[in-house]
Enzyme design. Sequence first.
Site, mmCIF file in Angstrom:
data_model
loop_
_atom_site.group_PDB
_atom_site.id
_atom_site.type_symbol
_atom_site.label_atom_id
_atom_site.label_comp_id
_atom_site.label_asym_id
_atom_site.label_seq_id
_atom_site.Cartn_x
_atom_site.Cartn_y
_atom_site.Cartn_z
ATOM 1 N N LYS A 70 -0.307 36.563 -4.515
ATOM 2 C CA LYS A 70 -0.038 36.889 -6.285
ATOM 3 C C LYS A 70 -0.405 37.265 -7.397
ATOM 4 O O LYS A 70 -1.632 36.321 -7.343
ATOM 5 C CB LYS A 70 1.302 35.939 -6.725
ATOM 6 C CG LYS A 70 2.505 35.749 -5.606
ATOM 7 C CD LYS A 70 3.398 34.586 -6.005
ATOM 8 C CE LYS A 70 3.979 33.905 -4.887
ATOM 9 N NZ LYS A 70 5.802 35.538 -5.043
ATOM 10 N N ARG B 61 11.485 33.370 4.564
ATOM 11 C CA ARG B 61 11.849 34.197 5.861
ATOM 12 C C ARG B 61 11.592 34.005 6.961
ATOM 13 O O ARG B 61 12.463 33.704 8.016
ATOM 14 C CB ARG B 61 12.153 35.491 5.206
ATOM 15 C CG ARG B 61 11.417 36.774 5.378
ATOM 16 C CD ARG B 61 11.672 38.357 4.307
ATOM 17 N NE ARG B 61 11.908 37.853 3.004
ATOM 18 C CZ ARG B 61 11.679 38.537 2.413
ATOM 19 N NH1 ARG B 61 12.591 39.812 3.138
ATOM 20 N NH2 ARG B 61 11.702 38.743 1.172
ATOM 21 N N ASP C 1 8.507 26.354 -4.744
ATOM 22 C CA ASP C 1 9.217 27.613 -3.753
ATOM 23 C C ASP C 1 9.554 26.486 -2.421
ATOM 24 O O ASP C 1 10.026 26.802 -2.125
ATOM 25 C CB ASP C 1 7.794 27.925 -3.469
ATOM 26 C CG ASP C 1 8.537 29.492 -2.961
ATOM 27 O OD1 ASP C 1 9.514 29.711 -3.255
ATOM 28 O OD2 ASP C 1 7.570 30.114 -2.045
ATOM 29 N N LYS D 168 14.482 26.145 2.522
ATOM 30 C CA LYS D 168 12.984 27.003 2.315
ATOM 31 C C LYS D 168 12.042 25.486 1.831
ATOM 32 O O LYS D 168 12.789 25.367 0.926
ATOM 33 C CB LYS D 168 12.993 27.707 1.658
ATOM 34 C CG LYS D 168 11.596 28.638 1.430
ATOM 35 C CD LYS D 168 11.349 29.578 1.193
ATOM 36 C CE LYS D 168 10.316 29.953 -0.028
ATOM 37 N NZ LYS D 168 10.531 31.295 -0.466
ATOM 38 N N ASP E 85 3.862 27.936 -3.025
ATOM 39 C CA ASP E 85 3.535 29.772 -2.959
ATOM 40 C C ASP E 85 2.590 30.756 -3.679
ATOM 41 O O ASP E 85 2.770 30.943 -4.046
ATOM 42 C CB ASP E 85 5.061 30.662 -2.745
ATOM 43 C CG ASP E 85 4.865 32.225 -2.578
ATOM 44 O OD1 ASP E 85 3.926 32.028 -1.503
ATOM 45 O OD2 ASP E 85 5.701 32.746 -2.785
ATOM 46 N N GLU F 246 7.277 35.257 2.203
ATOM 47 C CA GLU F 246 6.868 34.121 3.836
ATOM 48 C C GLU F 246 8.212 33.151 4.162
ATOM 49 O O GLU F 246 8.489 32.692 4.635
ATOM 50 C CB GLU F 246 5.416 33.562 2.969
ATOM 51 C CG GLU F 246 5.990 32.029 2.471
ATOM 52 C CD GLU F 246 6.213 32.770 1.218
ATOM 53 O OE1 GLU F 246 5.918 34.031 0.421
ATOM 54 O OE2 GLU F 246 7.370 31.459 0.187
HETATM 55 N N1 BES Z 1 8.706 32.075 -3.960
HETATM 56 C C1 BES Z 1 9.013 33.737 -3.651
HETATM 57 C C2 BES Z 1 10.258 33.773 -4.597
HETATM 58 C C3 BES Z 1 10.394 33.647 -5.941
HETATM 59 C C4 BES Z 1 10.337 34.865 -7.336
HETATM 60 C C5 BES Z 1 10.855 32.415 -5.917
HETATM 61 C C6 BES Z 1 10.076 33.964 -8.555
HETATM 62 C C7 BES Z 1 10.631 32.341 -7.463
HETATM 63 C C8 BES Z 1 10.195 32.857 -8.724
HETATM 64 C C9 BES Z 1 9.099 34.492 -2.490
HETATM 65 O O1 BES Z 1 8.489 34.086 -1.812
HETATM 66 C C10 BES Z 1 8.067 35.671 -2.473
HETATM 67 O O2 BES Z 1 7.094 35.768 -3.124
HETATM 68 N N2 BES Z 1 8.676 37.198 -2.241
HETATM 69 C C11 BES Z 1 8.291 38.076 -2.816
HETATM 70 C C12 BES Z 1 9.404 39.188 -1.619
HETATM 71 C C13 BES Z 1 8.633 40.668 -1.537
HETATM 72 C C14 BES Z 1 7.513 40.353 -1.108
HETATM 73 C C15 BES Z 1 9.202 41.595 -0.001
HETATM 74 C C16 BES Z 1 9.407 38.911 -3.846
HETATM 75 O O3 BES Z 1 10.681 38.596 -3.955
HETATM 76 O O4 BES Z 1 8.557 40.013 -4.508
HETATM 77 ZN ZN ZN Z 2 7.772 31.693 -2.246
HETATM 78 MN MN MN Z 3 6.063 34.729 -1.156
#
Ligand code: BES
Ligand code: ZN
Ligand code: MN
Length: 500
Positions: free
Chosen positions: A280, A354, A291, A268, A273, A352
């Site tokens: 966020k 995935r 990310d 990825k 992000d 995003e």
């Molecule tokens: N890049 C994030 C995941 C992440 C979180 C990486 C903390 C490192 C530290 C990912 O893109 C994300 O935002 N995931 C969301 C998914 C949700 C919206 C289903 C999450 O985990 O909150």
């Molecule tokens: Zn992400």
């Molecule tokens: Mn994200």
Amino acid sequence: MQIQTTVGKIQDQEAQAIVVNLFEGVAAPDGATGAVDAALGGAIRALIAAGDFRGKRNEVAVLYPAGSLPARRVLVVGLGKAEKFTVEGIRQAAATAARKARDLGVTQLHTVVHGAGVGAIEMETAAQAMVEGTILGLYRYQELKTQLEDVRPNVETLTLVEFDPAKLAALEAGAAAGRVIAEATCLARDLINRPANLATPSTIAETARTLAEAVGLQCRIMEKAEIEALGMGAFLSVNKGGGEPAKMVILEHNAGREDLPAVVLVGKGITFDSGGISIKPSQDLWKMKDDMAGAAAVIGALCATAQLNLPLRVVGLAPLTENMPDALASKPGDVVKSLKGLTVEIHSTDAEGRMLLIDALTYAGTFKPQAIVDIATLTGAQAVALGTPAAAVMGDEALVARLRAAGEASYDRVWPMPLFEEYGEQLKSDVADVCHVGGRAGGCITAGFFLSKFVPEGIPWAHIDMAAQGLADDDRPYIPRGGAGFGVRLLVEMLRRWNG
Ligand code: BES
Ligand code: ZN
Ligand code: MN
């Protein structure tokens, strides 16, 4: 840094500093430490007897021979209890001694190979761990600092000293592999630490191209026009709000060699992000420059694979884009068409990662691989489930077993999650073939389950979620705070064991 090997006695080395070790509870050391102690007139025994040094893991003492040895300083590093000693103990001890040496201003360091004598670990494995611990422990990200006058210079040469000439070949082989793997990890760390205004899709792609040339990998940068032409609608949905066009780095070792088993690695590569329209919170948002740590792991692993000249065909795919809010950005509720042809409903533009991965996984099938492994900072749920000691792994059982074994050996550890059919029920969409997110419960698994729907039929696949492993929040013996380079050692170890 330069790595050297030599046959001889550690107490005879003319050096700025020599390093020996001590297991906890030993009052009168033997072996190399005993020889140094004898030359020092019992100074190490006196240190122990006084209670000032107990040999605890990562404890260090500095002694000054004042002419009783050719070396200027003696560093004694604790290895902890002998019965608990492992290869990981070697990495940590090597890192601890090297950092102490740097603090003292030492630039040329001579050391015994911890664990290869009294510790009874095989020389090649021990030498590799010595070099990994040293290079990784001494890593610093300094390319953006202009004021370095008060900073100690880094250790320039490490000399591994072994008494038995019969062990030299194993020592050299382990040291050489350790250097390649550690440097590839540092390269991943640089990419992660580099801020998102500098590490953009185009600059990362250029870096990958330069690295590929240096190590002899084939490199192709798939530009946005081709991504569009192929129909990677899921990947492109993330790029709609971004400043720079999306790119996919394609690195290949033993390119086109149909006679070799092929493995595709997918990482990825979200260079920042923000969450997109599902933005966020601002707290700690800077951390989302990490990310692209999965992409960094894949680029690093490919470089090491080429340098080790592994007898496999290995392809690395790194889809790269920012995830930003904008008038043109994807919106929650949008539906896009993936490369596989399935329509996907976007519920959160913050899920995003995935979206790029599914198109890259489908594309991975074009290489007809024996296996596909993807690695991604994918879900906060992974961090909640496992914390920092282990990343999550799921997918094909045999491939998961390979990754678990490689994780134990490299100490880039992974722990399995189930992909029970019932998890898929969370991914039903009212308007499209599939929704890309489930609820909060089992979020790490439902993300993996979503990916599984896009893996080409019949190809073993595993997914690694390393959200908690991208950035180290605290300083560990050989993982300084910041980009950890997680996954490089794991993936390379899996590939090195592939046919074995
Ligand atoms: N890049 C994030 C995941 C992440 C979180 C990486 C903390 C490192 C530290 C990912 O893109 C994300 O935002 N995931 C969301 C998914 C949700 C919206 C289903 C999450 O985990 O909150
Ligand atoms: Zn992400
Ligand atoms: Mn994200």
